[in-house]
Design a protein around this motif. Structure first.
Motif, PDB file in Angstrom:
ATOM      1  N   ALA A 186       1.074  -1.133   0.052  1.00 31.82           N
ATOM      2  CA  ALA A 186       0.050  -0.097   0.304  1.00 31.82           C
ATOM      3  C   ALA A 186       0.573   1.096  -0.345  1.00 31.82           C
ATOM      4  N   LYS A 187       0.365   2.355   0.326  1.00 31.87           N
ATOM      5  CA  LYS A 187       1.159   3.966   0.145  1.00 31.87           C
ATOM      6  C   LYS A 187       1.839   3.367   1.122  1.00 31.87           C
ATOM      7  N   GLY A 188       3.664   3.924   1.354  1.00 34.42           N
ATOM      8  CA  GLY A 188       3.862   3.891   2.869  1.00 34.42           C
ATOM      9  C   GLY A 188       4.270   2.317   3.367  1.00 34.42           C
ATOM     10  N   LEU A 189       4.038   1.650   2.748  1.00 35.76           N
ATOM     11  CA  LEU A 189       3.361   0.366   3.449  1.00 35.76           C
ATOM     12  C   LEU A 189       4.346  -0.481   2.559  1.00 35.76           C
ATOM     13  N   LEU A 244       4.349  -3.869 -11.264  1.00 32.19           N
ATOM     14  CA  LEU A 244       5.115  -3.480 -12.481  1.00 32.19           C
ATOM     15  C   LEU A 244       4.190  -3.706 -13.731  1.00 32.19           C
ATOM     16  N   PHE A 245       2.758  -3.910 -13.916  1.00 27.95           N
ATOM     17  CA  PHE A 245       2.207  -3.367 -14.199  1.00 27.95           C
ATOM     18  C   PHE A 245       0.692  -3.476 -14.859  1.00 27.95           C
ATOM     19  N   LEU A 246       0.464  -2.944 -13.505  1.00 27.02           N
ATOM     20  CA  LEU A 246      -1.009  -3.099 -12.848  1.00 27.02           C
ATOM     21  C   LEU A 246      -0.796  -1.795 -12.455  1.00 27.02           C
ATOM     22  N   GLY A 247       0.167  -0.913 -12.160  1.00 31.75           N
ATOM     23  CA  GLY A 247       0.046   0.259 -11.314  1.00 31.75           C
ATOM     24  C   GLY A 247       0.218  -0.116  -9.752  1.00 31.75           C
ATOM     25  N   GLY A 248       0.229  -1.419  -8.942  1.00 33.09           N
ATOM     26  CA  GLY A 248       0.513  -1.248  -8.213  1.00 33.09           C
ATOM     27  C   GLY A 248      -0.604  -0.960  -7.386  1.00 33.09           C
ATOM     28  N   TRP A 249      -0.250  -0.096  -5.916  1.00 30.58           N
ATOM     29  CA  TRP A 249      -1.444   0.785  -5.389  1.00 30.58           C
ATOM     30  C   TRP A 249      -2.331   1.425  -5.782  1.00 30.58           C
ATOM     31  N   GLN A 250      -1.360   2.262  -6.966  1.00 28.95           N
ATOM     32  CA  GLN A 250      -2.068   3.357  -7.560  1.00 28.95           C
ATOM     33  C   GLN A 250      -3.509   2.915  -7.705  1.00 28.95           C
ATOM     34  N   PRO A 251      -4.288   4.181  -7.965  1.00 29.94           N
ATOM     35  CA  PRO A 251      -6.096   3.838  -8.033  1.00 29.94           C
ATOM     36  C   PRO A 251      -5.930   3.440  -9.890  1.00 29.94           C
ATOM     37  N   PHE A 252      -7.032   3.592 -10.720  1.00 29.64           N
ATOM     38  CA  PHE A 252      -7.128   3.914 -11.459  1.00 29.64           C
ATOM     39  C   PHE A 252      -7.595   5.299 -12.260  1.00 29.64           C
ATOM     40  N   HIS A 253      -7.061   5.475 -13.144  1.00 33.56           N
ATOM     41  CA  HIS A 253      -7.179   7.219 -13.037  1.00 33.56           C
ATOM     42  C   HIS A 253      -7.015   7.177 -15.146  1.00 33.56           C
ATOM     43  N   VAL A 254      -7.895   8.087 -15.033  1.00 32.89           N
ATOM     44  CA  VAL A 254      -8.478   8.370 -16.327  1.00 32.89           C
ATOM     45  C   VAL A 254      -7.868   9.571 -17.245  1.00 32.89           C
ATOM     46  N   PRO A 306      -8.856   3.346  -0.973  1.00 31.25           N
ATOM     47  CA  PRO A 306      -7.570   2.598  -0.021  1.00 31.25           C
ATOM     48  C   PRO A 306      -6.531   2.040  -1.090  1.00 31.25           C
ATOM     49  N   SER A 307      -4.956   2.098  -0.597  1.00 26.67           N
ATOM     50  CA  SER A 307      -4.141   1.950  -1.193  1.00 26.67           C
ATOM     51  C   SER A 307      -4.342   0.729  -1.297  1.00 26.67           C
ATOM     52  N   PHE A 308      -4.354  -0.401  -0.277  1.00 29.60           N
ATOM     53  CA  PHE A 308      -4.603  -1.968  -0.046  1.00 29.60           C
ATOM     54  C   PHE A 308      -5.315  -2.362  -0.856  1.00 29.60           C
ATOM     55  N   VAL A 309      -6.557  -1.519  -1.419  1.00 30.18           N
ATOM     56  CA  VAL A 309      -7.741  -2.934  -1.630  1.00 30.18           C
ATOM     57  C   VAL A 309      -7.429  -2.872  -3.362  1.00 30.18           C
ATOM     58  N   GLY A 320      -7.052  -5.800  -4.708  1.00 31.00           N
ATOM     59  CA  GLY A 320      -7.802  -6.335  -5.834  1.00 31.00           C
ATOM     60  C   GLY A 320      -7.342  -6.273  -6.824  1.00 31.00           C
ATOM     61  N   LYS A 321      -6.100  -5.939  -7.287  1.00 28.93           N
ATOM     62  CA  LYS A 321      -5.214  -6.371  -8.581  1.00 28.93           C
ATOM     63  C   LYS A 321      -5.069  -7.754  -8.539  1.00 28.93           C
ATOM     64  N   SER A 322      -4.150  -7.804  -7.395  1.00 25.48           N
ATOM     65  CA  SER A 322      -3.175  -8.855  -7.311  1.00 25.48           C
ATOM     66  C   SER A 322      -4.895 -10.383  -7.134  1.00 25.48           C
ATOM     67  N   GLY A 323      -5.826  -9.832  -6.199  1.00 27.21           N
ATOM     68  CA  GLY A 323      -7.197 -11.576  -6.241  1.00 27.21           C
ATOM     69  C   GLY A 323      -7.186 -11.318  -7.463  1.00 27.21           C
ATOM     70  N   LEU A 324      -8.117 -10.407  -9.276  1.00 29.82           N
ATOM     71  CA  LEU A 324      -7.912 -10.154 -10.025  1.00 29.82           C
ATOM     72  C   LEU A 324      -6.808 -11.525 -10.956  1.00 29.82           C
ATOM     73  N   CYS A 325      -5.197 -11.561 -10.080  1.00 30.04           N
ATOM     74  CA  CYS A 325      -4.545 -12.054 -11.465  1.00 30.04           C
ATOM     75  C   CYS A 325      -4.378 -13.665 -10.790  1.00 30.04           C
ATOM     76  N   VAL A 326      -4.760 -13.710  -9.362  1.00 26.82           N
ATOM     77  CA  VAL A 326      -5.148 -15.057  -8.792  1.00 26.82           C
ATOM     78  C   VAL A 326      -5.907 -16.179  -9.155  1.00 26.82           C
ATOM     79  N   PHE A 327      -7.223 -15.117  -9.590  1.00 23.94           N
ATOM     80  CA  PHE A 327      -8.072 -16.081 -10.686  1.00 23.94           C
ATOM     81  C   PHE A 327      -7.697 -16.480 -11.950  1.00 23.94           C
ATOM     82  N   LEU A 328      -7.535 -15.980 -12.162  1.00 24.04           N
ATOM     83  CA  LEU A 328      -7.259 -15.649 -13.703  1.00 24.04           C
ATOM     84  C   LEU A 328      -6.632 -16.913 -13.501  1.00 24.04           C
ATOM     85  N   ALA A 329      -5.435 -16.892 -12.740  1.00 16.52           N
ATOM     86  CA  ALA A 329      -4.046 -17.943 -13.036  1.00 16.52           C
ATOM     87  C   ALA A 329      -5.492 -20.009 -12.170  1.00 16.52           C
TER      88      ALA A 329
END
Length: 353
Positions: free
Chosen positions: A119-122, A274-284, A298-301, A305-314
């Motif tokens: 997360a941000k600062g973690l 490295l690819f999906l912004g880490g803890w950064q939110p989705f910005h347009v 929150p940044s940890f969400v 959340g992104k890591s969970g999506l990649c795990v689900f793909l696996a």
């Protein structure tokens, strides 16, 4: 977005005011170690439960539904069960290397896990060669797997270990080369800087086609590195009973089991960082109101959340495709993924220039 460095700096200053600099540093090391080990164990239990539920859904079953609400405590019950299991001594095994192997696998996994920015600062460890550190430490696990296969004095474990060694060393190259594409794009190996550079647009979109190709190759190679189907040749039950950990029991087998699930999360977390912004939110870019709403999450969400999506793909891949043969496995790496990776690095270099 809350910055956890405010909390960690306050704890650091309070400890230094109470016990001095040296003892404060020691206490911080202990606290960080306990936090990482706790997160490691809790995530493993969550992932085991998640896989059993996802597998059940793909196979039109219910999955765990007895222990706790919706079977959520089933993994906890299994943990206590494996802790109480007897450790069977193998007479003809090398006693030192046999015990050392499981520790090497879990240590390599924990060292990699500790370097992730959650997360941000973690962020426990933020090396200026962070990407290199992740690749180097995560590859140490293969030593434990080879030791486990050899020290068990069993032909099936040896075959599993040799397959795993060939598979991990091969796919490590594609993993590393696909991550180098992002290093070229960002101009740094420091994970915190890589995440900061994705504040406006994630690298998978910034890097255009080369970044997308690198992301797909990383997911394939990372999935192969975790020894999970359809790349689970080292643990092919129908051929090798259980692969390199056939002779292990009790908590020693638990270490291999734990590392396998956390390695799946680590692969997903590195892809996220490295690819999906880490803890950064989705910005347009240009959508200021939308971006402000995203910043409230929150940044940890975002990270989990992104890591969970990649795990689900696996998990989706694992329960959808049949196991490959060993020759198909190695042909995919050396004849297809590696040449694409090398060409892709040149493409990214041209884009950056």
């Amino acid at each position: 977005m809350y910055d956890f460095s405010v909390l960690t700096n306050w704890i650091d200053q309070w400890l230094r005011s109470q016990v001095g600099d040296s003892w404060a540093l020691f206490v911080e090391f202990v606290l960080v170690g306990i936090a990482i080990l706790t997160a490691y164990a809790v995530l493993a239990l969550i992932l085991i439960y998640a896989e059993r539920k996802v597998c059940a859904a793909f196979q039109c079953r219910i999955g765990p539904n007895r222990v706790g609400p919706f079977g959520m405590l089933q993994s906890v019950a299994d943990m206590f069960k494996i802790l109480l299991k007897e450790i069977i001594t193998i007479k003809q095994a090398d006693p030192i290397l046999f015990r050392l192997a499981s520790f090497l696998v879990i240590i390599a996994s924990i060292c990699t896990f500790g370097a992730l920015p959650f997360a941000k600062g973690l962020h426990a460890i933020d090396f200026n060669i962070g990407v290199f550190y992740l690749l180097a430490v995560s590859s140490l696990g293969v030593v434990g797997i080879l030791l486990a296969g050899w020290s068990s004095n069993n032909k099936y474990t040896m075959i599993g270990a040799m397959r795993s060694g060939a598979q991990l060393i091969s796919y490590e190259l594609s993993c590393g080369l696909s991550l180098m594409v992002i290093v070229i794009l960002s101009g740094t190996m420091q994970l915190s800087e890589i995440v900061e550079q994705q504040a406006e647009v994630w690298f998978i979109f910034q890097g255009h086609i080369p970044a997308m190709i690198a992301f797909i190759i990383y997911l394939i190679a990372g999935h192969a590195e975790t020894n999970r189907g359809p790349f689970d040749l080292p643990e092919a039950e129908s051929e090798l009973t259980a692969g390199y950990h056939t002779e292990y029991s009790g908590i020693q087998f638990g270490f291999f089991y734990l590392a396998e699930y956390l390695n799946m999360f680590i692969v997903a977390a590195i892809a996220t960082t490295l690819f999906l912004g880490g803890w950064q939110p989705f910005h347009v870019p240009g959508w200021e109101s939308f971006n402000q709403v995203m910043d409230y999450i929150p940044s940890f969400v975002w990270f989990f959340g992104k890591s969970g999506l990649c795990v689900f793909l696996a998990l989706w891949v694992r329960w959808s495709f049949p196991r490959l043969r060993i020759d198909q496995l190695l042909n995919l790496e050396w004849k297809i993924l590696m040449p694409i990776c090398l060409i892709n690095i040149l493409l990214m270099a041209l884009c950056v220039l």
